[in-house]
Write a protein that holds these residues in place. Structure first.
Motif, PDB file in Angstrom:
ATOM      1  N   ARG A  41       0.961  -1.204  -0.049  1.00 16.95           N
ATOM      2  CA  ARG A  41       0.085  -0.151   0.133  1.00 16.95           C
ATOM      3  C   ARG A  41       0.871   1.206  -0.070  1.00 16.95           C
ATOM      4  N   THR A  71      -5.096   5.027 -10.829  1.00 19.55           N
ATOM      5  CA  THR A  71      -5.866   4.281  -9.951  1.00 19.55           C
ATOM      6  C   THR A  71      -5.635   2.712 -10.078  1.00 19.55           C
ATOM      7  N   SER A  72      -4.889   2.283 -11.055  1.00 17.04           N
ATOM      8  CA  SER A  72      -4.497   0.919 -11.493  1.00 17.04           C
ATOM      9  C   SER A  72      -3.772   0.556 -10.466  1.00 17.04           C
ATOM     10  N   PHE A  73      -3.688  -1.010 -10.157  1.00 10.97           N
ATOM     11  CA  PHE A  73      -2.777  -1.585  -9.229  1.00 10.97           C
ATOM     12  C   PHE A  73      -1.380  -1.447  -9.896  1.00 10.97           C
ATOM     13  N   ARG A 117      -2.742  -8.253 -15.078  1.00 11.90           N
ATOM     14  CA  ARG A 117      -3.514  -6.916 -14.336  1.00 11.90           C
ATOM     15  C   ARG A 117      -5.107  -7.391 -14.711  1.00 11.90           C
ATOM     16  N   GLU A 131      -6.624  -7.526 -11.102  1.00 11.20           N
ATOM     17  CA  GLU A 131      -6.974  -6.345 -10.550  1.00 11.20           C
ATOM     18  C   GLU A 131      -8.695  -6.263 -10.208  1.00 11.20           C
ATOM     19  N   PRO A 132      -9.357  -6.732 -11.037  1.00 17.57           N
ATOM     20  CA  PRO A 132     -10.812  -6.650 -10.625  1.00 17.57           C
ATOM     21  C   PRO A 132     -10.971  -7.357  -9.088  1.00 17.57           C
ATOM     22  N   ARG A 166      -9.224  -5.835  -6.265  1.00 21.81           N
ATOM     23  CA  ARG A 166     -10.021  -4.575  -5.934  1.00 21.81           C
ATOM     24  C   ARG A 166     -11.204  -4.752  -4.786  1.00 21.81           C
ATOM     25  N   GLN A 167     -11.772  -5.971  -5.231  1.00 21.33           N
ATOM     26  CA  GLN A 167     -12.851  -6.325  -4.278  1.00 21.33           C
ATOM     27  C   GLN A 167     -12.579  -6.729  -2.842  1.00 21.33           C
ATOM     28  N   GLU A 171     -10.402  -3.537   0.487  1.00 26.60           N
ATOM     29  CA  GLU A 171     -11.179  -2.695   1.510  1.00 26.60           C
ATOM     30  C   GLU A 171     -11.596  -3.494   2.637  1.00 26.60           C
ATOM     31  N   TRP A 215      -2.050   1.042  -4.680  1.00 29.51           N
ATOM     32  CA  TRP A 215      -1.931  -0.412  -4.391  1.00 29.51           C
ATOM     33  C   TRP A 215      -0.828  -1.027  -5.362  1.00 29.51           C
TER      34      TRP A 215
END
Length: 427
Positions: A19, A67-69, A99, A103-104, A107-108, A111, A125
């Motif tokens: 992070r 904003t991409s990882f 990615r 990545e999707p 991203r979930q 958090e 990230w």
């Protein structure tokens, strides 16, 4: 007790998550369930499968923004994946941008691990994949997900059937994914050098014999350090290379361009062999050696013409769909085949099992192999991009720290013709 999460996770490939460019991972998730979700309907939902996975040294083509990882193994941007449902061979094989697949899903999950304050900008990230290195296939078992008895609430996305854990957090329900609770060490890349472990997997999946050919093991070797002050029962000295003949004695009727340091010339039969007739596998990379003669364009100039007269498929090699390995025995066999003739070793060739384009040429592994092994300035590397509908042939020569494309000619032995300039060959 180990303080390195990568060491603790050595038995399985994982995705480590960082992070805001921190130097310590904050969370991790096993790679296999991520791949199972990312592959979707390609995997039967209720059956265990075997996945053979490698990372290809290719830029990730997925568009990115602020904003991409960030993928820390960035030069290894594409998954090569085989799915085995039974012993009959691959039920699926394909290439997937890293990615785009991960990545999707990541991203979930993030958090739930490290939610940020609502009044602060979203974190940046970064992630890396352990236990996958360029050119190596890893075989893994993927079990079906357990059904979640708690349905998703109306209007909310269904939670993923996997969890991401903070580094240092222990999961009593899955001891195989255990990570020691001590503080992790500062990361360094690459994280792990993988040694392929097939064993039972190779026995259960006969088709893997067509995907991976391990290089023969060396039965014995002696290391000699010439810098150490001790006597050895033999001496080593550099052989004096014979003077190269001039191009005017070659009888090729060829005038290389002034800007070409090396010009490669193929006899028609050798061109047909490399660009069409040579039997090559579509499942694993293949390669070999090139024999021929070398001519200096002019006295005192470091410009050469390389005439390829022999194509020698290498023996005793290791290979998979993404790598090719010579052994010492490969070179011994080549020396026996070339000894006593007028030809010498002028280079090597190998295949890439994907289409040719301007961006994808020799890999960094190929460049390193050429610079360390084929060290004469006129030795060349042939690359055959091979698919079931196309075969393209190119040659490269070493520069100071890279490789550059060579001019390629095919001799036309019909009366009244000398050499003919060649575009890339199509199968």
């Amino acid at each position: 007790m180990s303080t390195d999460p990568v060491v603790a996770l050595r038995q399985k490939p994982h995705v480590l998550l960082y992070r805001d460019d921190a130097r310590r991972p904050v969370a991790f998730v096993p790679l296999v369930p991520l791949l199972r979700l990312g592959l979707g309907d390609r995997i039967p939902p209720d059956r265990p499968v075997r996945l053979a996975v490698a990372l290809l040294e290719r830029p990730d083509p997925t568009p990115s923004d602020a904003t991409s990882f960030v993928h820390l193994n960035g030069n290894l941007g594409v998954f090569k994946i085989y799915i085995f449902v039974d012993d009959s061979g691959p039920a699926y094989q394909g290439e997937h941008p890293v990615r785009e697949m991960l990545e999707p899903l990541l991203r979930q999950l993030v958090e739930t691990v490290a939610p940020g304050p609502t009044d602060a900008p979203p974190p940046r990230w970064l992630f890396e994949i352990t236990l996958l290195n360029e050119g190596n296939l890893v075989v893994m078992t993927s079990m079906p997900f357990r059904e979640d008895a708690t349905p998703a609430r109306t209007g909310t996305p269904r939670p993923l059937p996997l969890t991401m854990r903070r580094v240092g957090e222990e999961s009593p329900s899955d001891p195989a994914d255990h990570v020691d609770q001590a503080e992790p060490e500062v990361r360094s890349l690459p994280t792990v050098v993988l040694r392929i472990r097939l064993g039972q997997d190779a026995d259960n999946l006969r088709a893997l014999n067509e995907l991976i050919r391990p290089a023969p093991k060396v039965e014995g070797a002696v290391d000699v350090n010439l810098d150490r002050p001790r006597s050895v029962p033999f001496s080593i000295r550099k052989a004096t290379a014979p003077e190269l003949p001039l191009l005017e004695t070659a009888g090729l009727d060829l005038r290389p361009r002034p800007e070409d340091a090396i010009t490669v010339v193929l006899r028609p039969e050798r061109y047909r062999e490399l660009s069409r007739d040579l039997e090559l596998s579509f499942r694993m990379e293949e390669g070999g050696f090139l024999g021929g003669r070398v001519f200096r364009v002019r006295t005192g100039e470091d410009r050469y013409v390389v005439l390829i007269e022999q194509v020698l498929p290498a023996k005793h090699t290791g290979a998979s769909s993404v790598h090719f390995t010579f052994t010492g025995d490969s070179f011994q066999e080549m020396n026996r085949e070339l000894s006593g003739g007028t030809t010498r070793l002028v280079g090597w060739y190998h295949t890439h099992l994907f289409s040719s384009d301007g961006a994808m040429q020799l890999s960094s592994v190929d460049v390193q192999l050429h610079h360390s092994t084929f060290r004469q300035p006129w030795q060349v590397a042939g690359l055959i991009n091979l698919t079931r509908t196309e075969r393209r042939l190119r040659f490269y020569a070493a520069t100071e720290d890279d490789m550059e494309t060579c001019s390629l000619w095919v001799t036309d032995e019909r009366a009244g013709h000398g050499a003919t300039r060649l575009d890339l060959g199509n199968r």
